[in-house]
Design a protein around this motif. Structure first.
Motif, PDB file in Angstrom:
ATOM      1  N   PRO A 282      88.339   2.761  37.890  1.00 52.68           N
ATOM      2  CA  PRO A 282      88.543   4.121  37.383  1.00 52.68           C
ATOM      3  C   PRO A 282      87.365   5.009  37.768  1.00 52.68           C
ATOM      4  CG  PRO A 282      88.915   2.472  35.666  1.00 52.68           C
ATOM      5  CD  PRO A 282      88.284   1.767  36.823  1.00 52.68           C
ATOM      6  N   SER A 283      87.633   6.299  37.951  1.00 52.27           N
ATOM      7  CA  SER A 283      86.572   7.207  38.403  1.00 52.27           C
ATOM      8  C   SER A 283      85.497   7.428  37.343  1.00 52.27           C
ATOM      9  CB  SER A 283      87.176   8.551  38.820  1.00 52.27           C
ATOM     10  OG  SER A 283      87.862   9.146  37.727  1.00 52.27           O
ATOM     11  N   ALA A 284      85.881   7.414  36.074  1.00 52.10           N
ATOM     12  CA  ALA A 284      84.913   7.669  35.000  1.00 52.10           C
ATOM     13  C   ALA A 284      83.850   6.572  34.978  1.00 52.10           C
ATOM     14  CB  ALA A 284      85.626   7.729  33.650  1.00 52.10           C
ATOM     15  N   GLY A 285      82.594   6.982  35.134  1.00 54.19           N
ATOM     16  CA  GLY A 285      81.489   6.034  35.090  1.00 54.19           C
ATOM     17  C   GLY A 285      81.247   5.293  36.382  1.00 54.19           C
ATOM     18  N   MET A 286      82.028   5.590  37.441  1.00 49.82           N
ATOM     19  CA  MET A 286      81.847   4.831  38.685  1.00 49.82           C
ATOM     20  C   MET A 286      80.472   5.070  39.297  1.00 49.82           C
ATOM     21  SD  MET A 286      83.972   4.643  42.282  1.00 49.82           S
ATOM     22  CE  MET A 286      85.623   4.443  41.641  1.00 49.82           C
ATOM     23  N   GLU A 287      79.828   6.196  38.950  1.00 49.06           N
ATOM     24  CA  GLU A 287      78.491   6.446  39.501  1.00 49.06           C
ATOM     25  C   GLU A 287      77.493   5.367  39.097  1.00 49.06           C
ATOM     26  OE1 GLU A 287      78.544   8.279  35.444  1.00 49.06           O
ATOM     27  OE2 GLU A 287      79.913   8.272  37.157  1.00 49.06           O
ATOM     28  N   GLU A 288      77.759   4.667  37.999  1.00 54.82           N
ATOM     29  CA  GLU A 288      76.862   3.600  37.570  1.00 54.82           C
ATOM     30  C   GLU A 288      76.937   2.378  38.475  1.00 54.82           C
ATOM     31  OE1 GLU A 288      77.075   2.592  33.447  1.00 54.82           O
ATOM     32  OE2 GLU A 288      77.146   4.667  32.796  1.00 54.82           O
ATOM     33  N   MET A 289      77.919   2.348  39.360  1.00 57.78           N
ATOM     34  CA  MET A 289      78.070   1.179  40.229  1.00 57.78           C
ATOM     35  C   MET A 289      77.039   1.128  41.347  1.00 57.78           C
ATOM     36  SD  MET A 289      80.185  -0.930  39.019  1.00 57.78           S
ATOM     37  CE  MET A 289      79.347  -0.497  37.495  1.00 57.78           C
ATOM     38  N   LYS A 290      76.155   2.119  41.411  1.00 60.43           N
ATOM     39  CA  LYS A 290      74.990   1.974  42.285  1.00 60.43           C
ATOM     40  C   LYS A 290      74.062   0.881  41.738  1.00 60.43           C
ATOM     41  CE  LYS A 290      71.733   5.229  40.137  1.00 60.43           C
ATOM     42  NZ  LYS A 290      70.813   6.344  40.400  1.00 60.43           N
ATOM     43  N   PHE A 291      74.192   0.580  40.443  1.00 61.01           N
ATOM     44  CA  PHE A 291      73.363  -0.449  39.816  1.00 61.01           C
ATOM     45  C   PHE A 291      73.888  -1.864  40.065  1.00 61.01           C
ATOM     46  CE2 PHE A 291      72.568   3.187  36.805  1.00 61.01           C
ATOM     47  CZ  PHE A 291      71.245   3.371  37.129  1.00 61.01           C
ATOM     48  N   ASP A 292      74.976  -1.989  40.836  1.00 59.77           N
ATOM     49  CA  ASP A 292      75.558  -3.314  41.027  1.00 59.77           C
ATOM     50  C   ASP A 292      74.707  -4.192  41.947  1.00 59.77           C
ATOM     51  OD1 ASP A 292      77.536  -5.033  40.181  1.00 59.77           O
ATOM     52  OD2 ASP A 292      78.905  -4.575  41.824  1.00 59.77           O
ATOM     53  N   MET A 293      73.593  -3.645  42.424  1.00 56.24           N
ATOM     54  CA  MET A 293      72.650  -4.451  43.215  1.00 56.24           C
ATOM     55  C   MET A 293      71.428  -4.852  42.395  1.00 56.24           C
ATOM     56  SD  MET A 293      70.560  -1.818  43.206  1.00 56.24           S
ATOM     57  CE  MET A 293      69.228  -2.487  44.145  1.00 56.24           C
ATOM     58  N   CYS A 294      71.499  -4.679  41.085  1.00 56.00           N
ATOM     59  CA  CYS A 294      70.315  -4.948  40.257  1.00 56.00           C
ATOM     60  C   CYS A 294      69.978  -6.430  40.154  1.00 56.00           C
ATOM     61  CB  CYS A 294      70.487  -4.335  38.873  1.00 56.00           C
ATOM     62  SG  CYS A 294      70.191  -2.545  38.845  1.00 56.00           S
ATOM     63  N   GLY A 295      70.934  -7.311  40.393  1.00 56.38           N
ATOM     64  CA  GLY A 295      70.595  -8.733  40.471  1.00 56.38           C
ATOM     65  C   GLY A 295      69.681  -8.991  41.653  1.00 56.38           C
ATOM     66  N   ALA A 296      70.025  -8.392  42.799  1.00 60.37           N
ATOM     67  CA  ALA A 296      69.168  -8.495  43.978  1.00 60.37           C
ATOM     68  C   ALA A 296      67.815  -7.861  43.727  1.00 60.37           C
ATOM     69  CB  ALA A 296      69.854  -7.830  45.173  1.00 60.37           C
ATOM     70  N   ALA A 297      67.815  -6.687  43.109  1.00 56.81           N
ATOM     71  CA  ALA A 297      66.551  -6.019  42.796  1.00 56.81           C
ATOM     72  C   ALA A 297      65.698  -6.882  41.881  1.00 56.81           C
ATOM     73  CB  ALA A 297      66.823  -4.659  42.148  1.00 56.81           C
ATOM     74  N   GLY A 298      66.340  -7.566  40.925  1.00 55.55           N
ATOM     75  CA  GLY A 298      65.615  -8.406  39.983  1.00 55.55           C
ATOM     76  C   GLY A 298      64.945  -9.599  40.640  1.00 55.55           C
ATOM     77  N   VAL A 299      65.665 -10.289  41.539  1.00 57.81           N
ATOM     78  CA  VAL A 299      65.044 -11.450  42.182  1.00 57.81           C
ATOM     79  C   VAL A 299      63.972 -11.006  43.178  1.00 57.81           C
ATOM     80  CG1 VAL A 299      67.034 -12.950  41.813  1.00 57.81           C
ATOM     81  CG2 VAL A 299      66.842 -11.673  43.964  1.00 57.81           C
ATOM     82  N   LEU A 300      64.168  -9.843  43.814  1.00 59.98           N
ATOM     83  CA  LEU A 300      63.125  -9.313  44.691  1.00 59.98           C
ATOM     84  C   LEU A 300      61.875  -8.950  43.892  1.00 59.98           C
ATOM     85  CD1 LEU A 300      65.202  -7.061  47.122  1.00 59.98           C
ATOM     86  CD2 LEU A 300      63.849  -9.068  47.760  1.00 59.98           C
ATOM     87  N   GLY A 301      62.073  -8.312  42.726  1.00 62.09           N
ATOM     88  CA  GLY A 301      60.934  -7.974  41.879  1.00 62.09           C
ATOM     89  C   GLY A 301      60.190  -9.200  41.402  1.00 62.09           C
ATOM     90  N   ALA A 302      60.936 -10.266  41.063  1.00 69.02           N
ATOM     91  CA  ALA A 302      60.299 -11.516  40.638  1.00 69.02           C
ATOM     92  C   ALA A 302      59.517 -12.132  41.796  1.00 69.02           C
ATOM     93  CB  ALA A 302      61.355 -12.491  40.124  1.00 69.02           C
ATOM     94  N   PHE A 303      60.071 -12.073  42.995  1.00 74.14           N
ATOM     95  CA  PHE A 303      59.369 -12.588  44.173  1.00 74.14           C
ATOM     96  C   PHE A 303      58.084 -11.803  44.411  1.00 74.14           C
ATOM     97  CE2 PHE A 303      58.417 -12.933  48.671  1.00 74.14           C
ATOM     98  CZ  PHE A 303      58.638 -14.272  48.949  1.00 74.14           C
ATOM     99  N   VAL A 304      58.159 -10.481  44.311  1.00 74.78           N
ATOM    100  CA  VAL A 304      56.974  -9.617  44.473  1.00 74.78           C
ATOM    101  C   VAL A 304      55.882 -10.031  43.496  1.00 74.78           C
ATOM    102  CG1 VAL A 304      56.136  -7.267  44.075  1.00 74.78           C
ATOM    103  CG2 VAL A 304      58.170  -7.637  45.476  1.00 74.78           C
ATOM    104  N   ALA A 305      56.246 -10.200  42.227  1.00 72.25           N
ATOM    105  CA  ALA A 305      55.260 -10.557  41.204  1.00 72.25           C
ATOM    106  C   ALA A 305      54.664 -11.940  41.466  1.00 72.25           C
ATOM    107  CB  ALA A 305      55.899 -10.509  39.818  1.00 72.25           C
ATOM    108  N   ALA A 306      55.497 -12.898  41.848  1.00 69.42           N
ATOM    109  CA  ALA A 306      55.011 -14.254  42.116  1.00 69.42           C
ATOM    110  C   ALA A 306      54.015 -14.261  43.263  1.00 69.42           C
ATOM    111  CB  ALA A 306      56.188 -15.178  42.427  1.00 69.42           C
ATOM    112  N   VAL A 307      54.275 -13.464  44.290  1.00 70.55           N
ATOM    113  CA  VAL A 307      53.355 -13.385  45.427  1.00 70.55           C
ATOM    114  C   VAL A 307      52.060 -12.695  45.025  1.00 70.55           C
ATOM    115  CG1 VAL A 307      53.010 -12.375  47.717  1.00 70.55           C
ATOM    116  CG2 VAL A 307      55.183 -13.490  47.147  1.00 70.55           C
ATOM    117  N   GLU A 308      52.161 -11.612  44.267  1.00 66.64           N
ATOM    118  CA  GLU A 308      50.959 -10.907  43.815  1.00 66.64           C
ATOM    119  C   GLU A 308      50.073 -11.829  42.974  1.00 66.64           C
ATOM    120  OE1 GLU A 308      49.934  -8.159  44.883  1.00 66.64           O
ATOM    121  OE2 GLU A 308      51.713  -7.181  45.714  1.00 66.64           O
TER     122      GLU A 308
END
Length: 493
Positions: A278-304
């Motif tokens: 449905p069109s209502a709220g579909m703009e929030e689907m840019k966040f559907d990559m947040c799992g990827a963002a989360g594991v990348l952020g964890a990798f960044v922190a582990a390396v730091e």
């Protein structure tokens, strides 16, 4: 930019700071720092408490200016609630609310004495890290796609000091985790016309190039075709933006040590495909990559943190679009594992890209695989916005991840992954269907992924409810970066 953290050296009544933070319990008991301020002001704090101008109600904040006998220009008094019920959750709330109040003040620095408060079952390092991460979380501002404003307020919080002697390691950990959270939040908040699969892959490559000991390989469509990733490529075929599989490696434990593996769902925009949302709220689907963002952020922190572990991070970055070339309901896809998948709904696409990423990461022979994905609305219905869904058949791994979540207040709740649910994924036309019907949707999604992780210690985190705040102005939260980094810190110890 991440906040700068330091340890406070002076006494609360003499520190030269634009703002200091102290606590007050609901039963009018002053914390040690608040009592020192009260003494310095000749009983001024207690008089304000008695008059009702300051309350210790949990989460409340009161700002006091230019107190006689106190060097700091401002004193922020934070309510801690009932002293007899004060616990880790209450401390976390106080840290968050004080940081939220600081964000609205024209101050570049502050000093907090909340970390001196006794929290049952928690040590000084935990208090400092919790307070620091709360401060950085609240201080974050998204500015990437705004036009600069000439009249914008010039002063923003840039640094904060905390009471706590000898907690240098805690500061280092807080700084690294905060950096990882910000990395994930910025990726999540960017619009999908910027943060597409190529952008995510570029960020991974840029990070690897800037850090010794980190390598990055980006698999293109032809590479994935050669590997037989028909499931991932099926989802990608309707988009003009080609898919990317970014593979980061950190070799902190040396050769011969099996790595930990993080796998992330990176749907940079999810229309639902032919099974369009449905069109209502579909703009929030840019966040559907947040799992990827989360594991990348964890990798960044582990390396730091230069953790003495080997770590692999695999991010499947794809856009799910409706098009004349899109995959369809009733298509049968052949995954990298060889299992065939009947597509019953093209909006159940996350599991289709993850299954190939989970198969691919097994080439590294990891000792543990953890995936993070904004996978199902069913998980949001079950757990709301407070807890991520955790699914695994490994009790020890579940306990370790739950403990890491509790330690960082990035909490998860375990859902069953019983074989009883597997029958819902039966198909008359393929080895497995990509959805299991209207019941237990989060669990059957986990059961689907479980078919691609046989023989490995594996856990699935469904962060659909926790990775971003709802609404048109909602921001990415950076979860589950704190949970994942704490888990890795615990393993490195």
């Amino acid at each position: 930019m991440t906040l700068k953290f330091s340890l406070a050296q002076a006494a609360p009544e003499t520190v030269d700071s634009p703002c200091i933070i102290v606590g007050l319990y609901e039963d009018r008991v002053l914390t040690s720092a608040a009592a020192r301020l009260d003494e310095a002001t000749g009983g001024g704090i207690k008089r304000l408490v008695a008059s009702g101008d300051i309350t210790g109600k949990a989460g409340s904040t009161t700002l006091l200016f230019n107190l006689s006998g106190v060097t700091a220009a401002r004193v922020l008094v934070v309510g801690l609630g009932d002293s007899k019920k004060f616990d880790a959750a209450a401390f976390h709330r106080a840290a968050n609310e004080s940081a939220r109040a600081l964000k609205g003040l024209p101050v570049a620095s502050a000093t907090s004495w909340l970390t001196e408060v006794d929290v049952p079952g928690r040590d000084a390092a935990w208090k400092l890290r919790t307070a620091a991460l709360a401060a950085d979380l609240q201080a974050y501002r998204y500015t990437a796609t705004f036009k600069p404003k000439d009249n914008a307020r010039a002063v923003h919080l840039e640094s904060i000091a905390f009471a706590g002697d000898g907690q240098d390691r805690a500061l280092v950990e807080a700084d690294a985790i905060a950096g990882g959270v910000r990395f994930a939040r910025e990726l999540g908040n960017l619009p999908p016309n910027i943060c597409n699969p190529a952008w995510i892959a570029a960020q991974a490559k840029t990070f690897a190039d800037a850090h010794d000991g980190v390598s990055c390989e980006v698999l293109e469509r032809d590479d994935m075709q050669a590997l037989g990733m028909g499931s991932l490529l099926g989802v990608a075929q309707g988009s003009a933006n080609p898919p990317k599989l970014a593979v980061l490696q950190w070799n902190g434990a040396g050769n011969g040590v099996k790595p930990y593996a993080l796998v992330g769902k990176g749907i940079t925009f999810d229309t639902g495909g032919i099974s369009i949302k449905p069109s209502a709220g579909m703009e929030e689907m840019k966040f559907d990559m947040c799992g990827a963002a989360g594991v990348l952020g964890a990798f960044v922190a582990a390396v730091e943190l230069r953790l003495p572990i080997n770590l692999v991070c695999v991010v499947a970055a794809v856009e799910n679009m409706p098009d004349g070339n899109s995959y369809r309901p009733s298509d049968v896809l052949t995954s990298m594992s060889g299992l065939t998948i009947e597509v019953l709904n093209t909006d159940a696409e996350g599991r289709l890209i993850l299954c190939d990423a989970l198969t691919y990461v097994q080439k590294f022979e990891p000792q543990v695989i953890i995936d993070a994905a904004t996978l199902t609305g069913a998980c949001v219905v079950a757990l709301g916005k407070h807890a991520s869904g955790l699914m695994t058949k490994d009790d020890e791994l579940a306990d370790q991840l739950l403990a890491a979540g509790n330690a960082t207040h990035d909490r998860a709740w375990r859902l069953p992954l019983w074989d009883d649910y597997q029958g819902q994924l039966d198909s008359g036309f393929a080895d497995v269907a990509n959805i299991g019907g209207k019941y237990a949707g989060a669990i059957t999604a986990g059961c689907f992924l479980a078919r691609f992780t046989n023989g490995y210690r594996w856990a699935h985190l469904d962060v659909a409810g926790t990775a971003w705040d709802e609404g048109r102005k909602g921001l990415a939260t950076g979860r589950p970066v704190p949970l994942l980094v704490q888990y890795l810190i615990d393993r490195s110890a």
